[in-house]
Enzyme design. Structure first.
Site, PDB file in Angstrom:
ATOM      1  N   TYR A 126       8.810  26.231 -27.316  1.00  0.00           N
ATOM      2  CA  TYR A 126       9.143  25.342 -26.476  1.00  0.00           C
ATOM      3  C   TYR A 126      10.183  24.162 -26.892  1.00  0.00           C
ATOM      4  CZ  TYR A 126       6.103  27.779 -23.360  1.00  0.00           C
ATOM      5  OH  TYR A 126       5.338  28.765 -22.322  1.00  0.00           O
ATOM      6  N   PHE A 402      -4.495  22.629 -20.193  1.00  0.00           N
ATOM      7  CA  PHE A 402      -4.148  23.119 -18.602  1.00  0.00           C
ATOM      8  C   PHE A 402      -3.075  24.192 -18.665  1.00  0.00           C
ATOM      9  CE2 PHE A 402      -1.553  19.267 -19.689  1.00  0.00           C
ATOM     10  CZ  PHE A 402      -0.124  19.936 -19.416  1.00  0.00           C
TER      11      PHE A 402
END
Length: 402
Positions: A126, A402
């Protein structure tokens, strides 16, 4: 066949759950995922379909959730939390991940989020999309058999303990109130919606053939959730410890060290956890694992930099900051706040967007990143000022994945 990127319909979700089950080792089924879906805005998900019509397959997916993140200065920001990102093994190396991230970033920017966040399944993915590691997960394992607290550690008197052993499901209200206090004052803290409290407490129950029952230690200003390890019956794993005061932190650890049937206690915490310094022998609290936690992407550089607080002791200073693919800005920091405006002046400090994400919460120093040539400036005094200004006087922590 032709692949198409679009928002999912209800008909796509069974295929998304199949892709999740094949991609995520911790995926526990559609019921849990459906609860998390309540946090996804109307336009917060994308899928890639291979083919058209009823027979098309979901071969890629990504979504973001509407979250609230605490940043230095006890400021809470709307944050887009990316999750459920996967590409089918049959469609790798076709640019699907880049296309999905680009579309989600466009929607996130249009919705006005100053920052986006995620937890990365792999550390090398990322950064190229502008995300930098902003918190650190730090596992400590304590050999409690030999642990002794310093005489000056909080709570060392002969009075009764302020900690109670309780069942988690019976004290949800107290946990929620303590967590709410904690998450607003700690950089990295996240608001925990009711559906996630439901899931957390459901996971505290014993699972046939799986995890053992969790127990809780409750203090007026903190709590700890723990369970005995599935395979090592002499190891207690603390899944969550939230303390609003130093006294509560120490009191909870006194209770954990008091688990006489255990040999070791482990916890995933943060690098500045004071636990080792509470003990007469710091070596008994060993670092047994370390990894990046929350990753941040600064979506709106002026809005994000002006939102957080800065160290007052630094004094006032100005510079020109250039963020690759993010713009060039006149940055003025003083009296604990920042003013950030676009400029055409020559840059005095340069960095990629992911580096700014790593700096943002204060867990990483500008000078460290400069030593790796990830941040570039010829002004060593400016580097020292950035170190001091961006530092957080409250240790940066990771709330939940999450």
């Amino acid at each position: 066949m032709t692949v198409t990127l679009c928002s999912p319909t209800e008909d796509d979700w069974p295929g998304m759950f199949l892709l999740a089950a094949a991609s995520f080792t911790d995926f526990i089924g559609p019921e849990s995922a459906t609860a998390w879906r309540t946090l996804v805005p109307t336009d917060g998900a994308v899928v890639v379909r291979d083919g058209a019509g009823p027979g098309s397959e979901v071969v890629g997916m990504a979504l973001y959730m509407d979250l609230r993140l605490a940043v230095p200065g006890e400021v809470v920001l709307p944050t887009a939390g990316l999750s459920f990102v996967a590409v089918a093994p049959t469609h790798r190396r076709r640019g699907l991940l880049r296309a999905m991230c680009a579309e989600l970033h466009r929607r996130i920017a249009d919705s006005g989020y100053p920052v986006a966040a995620l937890h990365a399944s792999e550390g090398g993915i990322y950064g190229r999309f502008g995300y930098g590691p902003a918190t650190t997960l730090h596992e400590l394992t304590v050999d409690r058999r030999f642990a002794r607290f310093h005489a000056d550690a909080p709570g060392g008197g002969l009075g009764g303990s302020s900690v109670r052993l309780v069942r988690p499901t019976e004290h949800r209200g107290e946990f929620e109130a303590i967590y709410e206090r904690w998450r607003q004052q700690v950089p990295g803290g996240l608001l925990r919606p009711q559906v996630l409290w439901d899931e957390l407490l459901a996971e505290c129950k014993a699972a046939p053939g799986g995890d053992r029952e969790s127990f809780a230690l409750l203090h007026p200003d903190g709590y700890a959730l723990y369970r005995v390890d599935r395979t090592d019956l002499k190891l207690a794993r603390v899944s969550e410890l939230r303390a609003v005061t130093a006294d509560a932190h120490c009191a909870l650890w006194r209770a954990l060290i008091g688990l006489d049937s255990m040999e070791r206690i482990s916890i995933i915490t943060h690098p500045q956890d004071p636990l080792p310094h509470l003990l007469t022998d710091t070596r008994l609290a060993r670092t047994t694992w370390r990894q990046d936690g929350l990753w941040l992407r600064i979506m709106n550089v002026p809005a994000a930099l002006e939102a957080r607080g800065y160290a007052h002791e630094v004094g006032e200073f100005s510079t020109v900051l250039e963020v690759s693919d993010g713009g060039r800005f006149a940055l003025k920091i003083g009296d604990g706040r920042a003013r950030c405006t676009p400029t055409d002046a020559a840059a005095e400090i340069e960095m990629d967007r992911d580096v700014l994400g790593s700096l943002y919460l204060g867990a990483h120093r500008a000078s460290t990143l400069a030593a790796a040539n990830r941040l570039r400036t010829k002004d060593s005094q400016l580097l020292r000022r950035l170190d001091a200004a961006f530092a957080s006087d409250v240790p940066v922590q990771t709330a939940f994945e999450f």
